[in-house]
Design a protein around this motif. Structure first.
Motif, PDB file in Angstrom:
ATOM      1  N   ASP A   1       0.759  -1.322   0.201  1.00 33.52           N
ATOM      2  CA  ASP A   1       0.186  -0.022  -0.173  1.00 33.52           C
ATOM      3  C   ASP A   1       0.833   1.206   0.078  1.00 33.52           C
ATOM      4  O   ASP A   1       1.563   1.235   0.906  1.00 33.52           O
ATOM      5  CB  ASP A   1      -1.001   0.006   1.136  1.00 33.52           C
ATOM      6  N   HIS A   2       0.608   2.078  -1.239  1.00 30.59           N
ATOM      7  CA  HIS A   2       1.288   3.289  -1.101  1.00 30.59           C
ATOM      8  C   HIS A   2       2.825   3.126  -1.155  1.00 30.59           C
ATOM      9  O   HIS A   2       3.464   3.759  -0.197  1.00 30.59           O
ATOM     10  CB  HIS A   2       0.796   4.285  -0.056  1.00 30.59           C
TER      11      HIS A   2
ATOM     12  N   THR B   1       2.485   0.749   6.909  1.00 28.36           N
ATOM     13  CA  THR B   1       2.904   2.056   7.389  1.00 28.36           C
ATOM     14  C   THR B   1       2.324   3.225   6.706  1.00 28.36           C
ATOM     15  O   THR B   1       1.652   4.262   7.326  1.00 28.36           O
ATOM     16  CB  THR B   1       4.271   2.094   7.660  1.00 28.36           C
ATOM     17  N   LEU B   2       2.270   3.172   5.339  1.00 25.00           N
ATOM     18  CA  LEU B   2       1.895   4.295   4.640  1.00 25.00           C
ATOM     19  C   LEU B   2       0.341   4.031   4.144  1.00 25.00           C
ATOM     20  O   LEU B   2      -0.187   4.849   3.383  1.00 25.00           O
ATOM     21  CB  LEU B   2       2.797   4.413   3.271  1.00 25.00           C
ATOM     22  N   ARG B   3      -0.385   3.058   4.580  1.00 18.98           N
ATOM     23  CA  ARG B   3      -1.550   2.630   4.225  1.00 18.98           C
ATOM     24  C   ARG B   3      -2.774   3.748   4.224  1.00 18.98           C
ATOM     25  O   ARG B   3      -3.357   4.125   3.305  1.00 18.98           O
ATOM     26  CB  ARG B   3      -2.159   1.491   5.016  1.00 18.98           C
ATOM     27  N   ASP B   4      -2.706   4.495   5.230  1.00 16.12           N
ATOM     28  CA  ASP B   4      -3.740   5.386   5.489  1.00 16.12           C
ATOM     29  C   ASP B   4      -3.353   6.905   4.952  1.00 16.12           C
ATOM     30  O   ASP B   4      -3.898   7.795   5.683  1.00 16.12           O
ATOM     31  CB  ASP B   4      -3.931   5.556   7.089  1.00 16.12           C
ATOM     32  N   LEU B   5      -2.740   6.913   3.925  1.00 23.73           N
ATOM     33  CA  LEU B   5      -2.153   8.256   3.314  1.00 23.73           C
ATOM     34  C   LEU B   5      -2.631   8.390   1.586  1.00 23.73           C
ATOM     35  O   LEU B   5      -1.879   8.442   0.885  1.00 23.73           O
ATOM     36  CB  LEU B   5      -0.693   8.548   3.509  1.00 23.73           C
ATOM     37  N   PRO B   6      -3.842   8.061   1.852  1.00 26.47           N
ATOM     38  CA  PRO B   6      -4.407   8.088   0.128  1.00 26.47           C
ATOM     39  C   PRO B   6      -4.383   9.213  -0.678  1.00 26.47           C
ATOM     40  O   PRO B   6      -4.637  10.389   0.106  1.00 26.47           O
ATOM     41  CB  PRO B   6      -5.922   7.525   0.174  1.00 26.47           C
TER      42      PRO B   6
ATOM     43  N   GLY C   1       0.719   7.859   0.074  1.00 23.77           N
ATOM     44  CA  GLY C   1       2.196   7.937   0.623  1.00 23.77           C
ATOM     45  C   GLY C   1       2.801   9.364   0.687  1.00 23.77           C
ATOM     46  O   GLY C   1       1.773  10.195   0.658  1.00 23.77           O
ATOM     47  N   LEU C   2       3.972   9.327   0.775  1.00 22.81           N
ATOM     48  CA  LEU C   2       4.475  10.637   1.163  1.00 22.81           C
ATOM     49  C   LEU C   2       5.627  11.114  -0.023  1.00 22.81           C
ATOM     50  O   LEU C   2       6.568  11.909   0.339  1.00 22.81           O
ATOM     51  CB  LEU C   2       5.225  10.463   2.475  1.00 22.81           C
ATOM     52  N   SER C   3       5.882  10.283  -1.033  1.00 20.42           N
ATOM     53  CA  SER C   3       6.877  10.658  -1.810  1.00 20.42           C
ATOM     54  C   SER C   3       6.698  10.430  -3.408  1.00 20.42           C
ATOM     55  O   SER C   3       5.721   9.636  -3.759  1.00 20.42           O
ATOM     56  CB  SER C   3       8.318  10.101  -1.434  1.00 20.42           C
TER      57      SER C   3
END
Ligand SMILES: Cc1ncc(COP(=O)(O)O)c(C=O)c1O
Length: 508
Positions: free
Chosen positions: A261-262, A295-300, A413-415
């Motif tokens: 995820d992400h 870890t990044l799942r909840d950043l859609p 995610g963040l990137s």
């Protein structure tokens, strides 16, 4: 990837030294002095051991994107201070001097920022998020999320809970159930962030010398965990279940680490079909632990429904393990992560955690449990709203100023994982820290991303070269990771600077 340093080390390659130097140019004074001071400090702490040969001046200058004269003067300064010696034809090496003890293993260069303070215009290596207001409020006043009896309960027990505070284990189990993964509290261990979760899984599940398969690129903290435990990482294309099947057959890894995820760094999701194939592989290889890092799942970044966790597709398979964290939605400072696994595995992991830290701090765990129970949805909506304009700003600035750079729109995610035009990637030789000497392939105009990152750093913008996210310490595609956690205007300004550096170095 930063390699461990041992007593037999003879040389350090230019890119490996660049990693160790971190944000060295962010200070006052001439560049050669800053460089000499940083190398001297690394020698003083024995991170550059006595006898280690420094890279030839021309190669280091090229990797750092500075003039050869800057390196020559830095080496001269080190000689003047008795920190280095050199002889014509034999190069420059660290001279015997008083040292302070240092660890044999240092964190991946992607984490440099956590280890030092430096003044930068924009740090696009930072995958940390601002503390959610609900979290800040609860830390300032725990009564906002805990009743008096819950507070008493947290402080009346022994204070040592290697598997985690019972209330938090239950809250995390509820959280996972809400994601379609029915879980009992006994199947959860609380860890100090997802990083400790990965470290425990590696150390409990693998013996030194064994292979572990990871995506290439992947989260650099996992590469650190594997390296620290003496595990052999084998790379596969992210989300490619077919290649995973091949690696399983040829390398027989003890662990497979996936970020479905992400994915960090690409932000892409693994397709449902690929997830089902991974689960089939887990069924066929019961001796391999398959780790699903959520870890990044909840950043859609889109409204698409999330895909099921691997463990939900293979309910009851004991070798399907889930890792999660509050770091990216709530705040990294809570240092709250977890592992979901079978009850027996959790008991073994708790024993291992007890041997390391006897358990994570109880009060933070109580607050985290209260936050999950009362504010989880609000915090998630806050984070999605917080993240979107940051991504939009970075994407828009890249479209305007760096239209030739290639990247795929992340699902979340963040990137952004961006490929530089004209980049040949970094040579593995160039990062080898050991007997292998760096080849001279790093060079201005050749387009390697290490030198690009160094040139950007000199202009006050930090980015992570793709090599640091690769198990082979090689990024043949020539990528950099751009994290979009900084405020939108900072991201826009950073891209303008990156575009100037790209223009100077022929990446447009
Ligand atoms: C995929 C992934 N796993 C784990 C971590 C570590 O998270 P934590 O801060 O909870 O230790 C990160 C942090 O960036 C990450 O991106």
């Amino acid at each position: 990837m930063t390699e461990p340093i041992n007593a037999d080390v003879a040389r350090i390659g230019p890119a490996a030294l660049a990693d160790l130097l971190g944000h060295w140019p962010a200070g006052d004074g001439p560049l050669y002095r800053l460089l000499a001071a940083r190398i001297g400090r690394l020698a003083d702490t024995a991170q550059l051991p006595v006898g280690l040969r420094l890279p030839p001046e021309r190669e280091l200058a090229s990797a750092l994107s500075v003039s050869r004269n800057t390196v020559a003067m830095a080496y001269q300064q080190l000689r003047d201070e008795g920190m280095a010696d050199s002889r014509r034809g034999s190069g420059t090496w660290i001279a015997p001097h008083r040292t302070t003890p240092a660890g044999a293993h240092r964190a991946n260069g992607a984490f440099t920022r956590l280890l030092e303070s430096a003044t930068l215009t924009a740090d696009l290596t930072r995958a940390d998020v601002e503390c959610a207001p609900q979290v800040a409020a609860a830390l300032a006043d725990p009564a906002a999320v805990l009743t008096a009896s819950q507070q008493r309960e947290a402080t009346s027990g022994p204070g040592y809970y290697p598997a985690g505070l019972p209330g938090l284990r239950a809250a995390i189990a509820c959280l996972l159930a809400g994601q379609g993964l029915p879980t009992r509290a006994e199947e959860v261990i609380v860890t100090t962030g997802a990083q400790q979760a990965l470290d425990l899984l590696v150390r409990c599940g693998l013996a030194p010398g064994q292979a572990a398969v990871v995506e290439d690129p992947t989260f650099p903290g996992m590469l650190d965990a594997l390296q620290g435990a003496g595990i052999r990482p084998v790379g596969m294309r992210p989300g490619d279940a077919g290649q995973l099947a091949h690696v399983m057959a040829t390398h027989r890894p003890g662990l497979a680490y996936l970020i479905p995820d992400h994915h960090n760094p690409s932000g892409l999701n693994m397709e449902l079909g690929a997830r089902q194939q991974v689960v089939a592989l887990a069924r066929a290889h019961p001796d391999t632990v398959f780790v699903d890092d959520q870890t990044l799942r909840d950043l859609p970044l889109s409204a698409a429904a999330p895909q099921p966790p691997l463990a939900a597709l293979g309910m009851g398979l004991p070798n399907l393990v889930t890792v999660g964290s509050l770091s990216k939605t709530y705040w990294g400072g809570l240092r709250t992560g977890w592992i979901r696994a079978g009850e027996g595995a959790i008991a073994r992991l708790a024993a291992a955690k007890a041997a390391r830290d006897l358990g994570s701090p109880v009060h933070h765990q109580a607050v985290a449990a209260g936050l999950i129970s009362l504010h989880n949805e609000t915090i998630h909506s806050f984070r999605v709203t917080w993240l979107r304009p940051r991504y939009d700003a970075l994407a828009a600035a890249m479209a305007e100023h760096l239209p030739q750079w290639r990247w795929t729109r992340p699902d979340g995610g963040l990137s952004i994982w961006a490929q530089l035009p004209g980049a040949n990637g970094d040579s593995a030789d160039a990062v080898a820290l050991g007997a292998r000497i760096a080849s001279a392939r790093i060079g201005r105009g050749q387009g390697d991303t290490t030198a690009f990152a160094q040139a950007a750093l000199r202009r006050g913008v930090a980015v992570v070269p793709g090599r640091l996210l690769s198990p082979s310490a090689r990024d043949s595609g020539g990528h950099i990771r751009l994290v979009f956690t900084q405020p939108p205007d900072v991201l826009t300004g950073a891209v303008k600077i990156l575009a100037e550096v790209a223009a100077e170095r022929g990446h447009l």
